[in-house]
Design an enzyme around this catalytic site. Sequence first.
Site, PDB file in Angstrom:
ATOM      1  N   ASP A 164       0.819  -1.223   0.000  1.00 57.62           N
ATOM      2  CA  ASP A 164       0.000   0.000   0.000  1.00 57.62           C
ATOM      3  C   ASP A 164       0.853   1.273   0.000  1.00 57.62           C
ATOM      4  O   ASP A 164       0.709   2.137   0.868  1.00 57.62           O
ATOM      5  CB  ASP A 164      -0.945   0.020   1.216  1.00 57.62           C
ATOM      6  CG  ASP A 164      -1.731  -1.264   1.375  1.00 57.62           C
ATOM      7  OD1 ASP A 164      -2.068  -1.875   0.343  1.00 57.62           O
ATOM      8  OD2 ASP A 164      -2.009  -1.661   2.523  1.00 57.62           O
ATOM      9  N   GLU A 197     -11.363  -1.070  -3.915  1.00 57.99           N
ATOM     10  CA  GLU A 197     -10.685  -0.424  -2.786  1.00 57.99           C
ATOM     11  C   GLU A 197      -9.544   0.454  -3.298  1.00 57.99           C
ATOM     12  O   GLU A 197      -9.310   0.562  -4.505  1.00 57.99           O
ATOM     13  CB  GLU A 197     -10.158  -1.465  -1.797  1.00 57.99           C
ATOM     14  CG  GLU A 197      -9.099  -2.395  -2.359  1.00 57.99           C
ATOM     15  CD  GLU A 197      -8.677  -3.487  -1.374  1.00 57.99           C
ATOM     16  OE1 GLU A 197      -9.382  -3.707  -0.369  1.00 57.99           O
ATOM     17  OE2 GLU A 197      -7.628  -4.120  -1.629  1.00 57.99           O
TER      18      GLU A 197
END
Length: 355
Positions: free
Chosen positions: A48, A225
Amino acid sequence: MKHFPIVLLLLSFLLQACNKKSSSQTNTQTGNTTVATFMNPLLSSGPDPWVYKKDSFYYYMHTLGNRIELWKTKAMSDLKNAAVKTVWRTPATGANSRNIWAPELHFIEGKWYIYYTAGASGDLNTQRTFVLENAAADPFTDTWVDKGQIGDPAAAHLFSIDGTVLEYNGKNYFLWSAHPSNTEVKQYLYIARMSNPWTLETARQLLSSSDYDWEKKGGTQWVNEGPQALKNVNGNVFVIYSASGCWTDDYALGQLSLKKDSDPLLKSNWTKHPFPVFSTYAANKAFGPGHNGFFKSPDGKEDWIIYHANANSGEGCGDLRSPRIQKFTWNADGTPNFGTPVQLFTAIPKPSGDK
């Protein structure tokens, strides 16, 4: 679900060794011109990843699980040598005491803000989005203030992750991924207008759900997402997001395009690209590329994407995901062209102006 730590010490050691060798700065001779180069991955681990550029510095972050660290550098290609500081650690207990995921640094209205995901326990259904604030000029200094949970109060009890901010026509909008209800565990993208950097002014509005088969890989928990805002020089607005389960090699990037000069809160003003715009490329050791960000080269002339990917098939949502960067271009119609993930451990020209 975003992050499942994997204890594979031998593989981690080998990857770190390769990274130390491959990430070194090199010069490649092309004709009579010497081109400064670097190699991916930037670090051996970095799920991420996020980059924010202000003035002459880049600030980098990634998921660490129990804390938030900040890297500071003038050259993203040399991230491994950047200054690093732990800016926040989890409290012993509470709503934000576990599973710290996907931190993002933003400079809004003269202050620094970190948006991050956290939970109250090992139960991932407790994951919510939170905000930290820092009024100092340099985010490496001063004390970060906990501004609490951010979200729609009517949906505050629902799984909520991957918050980011879109600035559009002088207003700020919060984008994130969440469950639509207590009984439906699919992840949709939502958007709301912000009244300040830690409070939403409007109720959440649906932005995207899994409409195509390529967004539904990994079982019944269909996933949208990691939304990220992207603008071109003509003011066109895009949201690039991650789709399908991160535990699969099918994890990929999708694209939403906003109708120009329209209300971003209306789903009807967004058009979804029918195919992924960035996906697994096995030949270049890029499996499940996703959860991206964007930044400009030091001289502002080039656009770059940062993303994580696994080096091998089946490695899932753990710490083996490494951060990588590459330049991208724009199509004639103004949409971004990310190409394919570049080869690991191969010389790539540094970003323009990167010394």
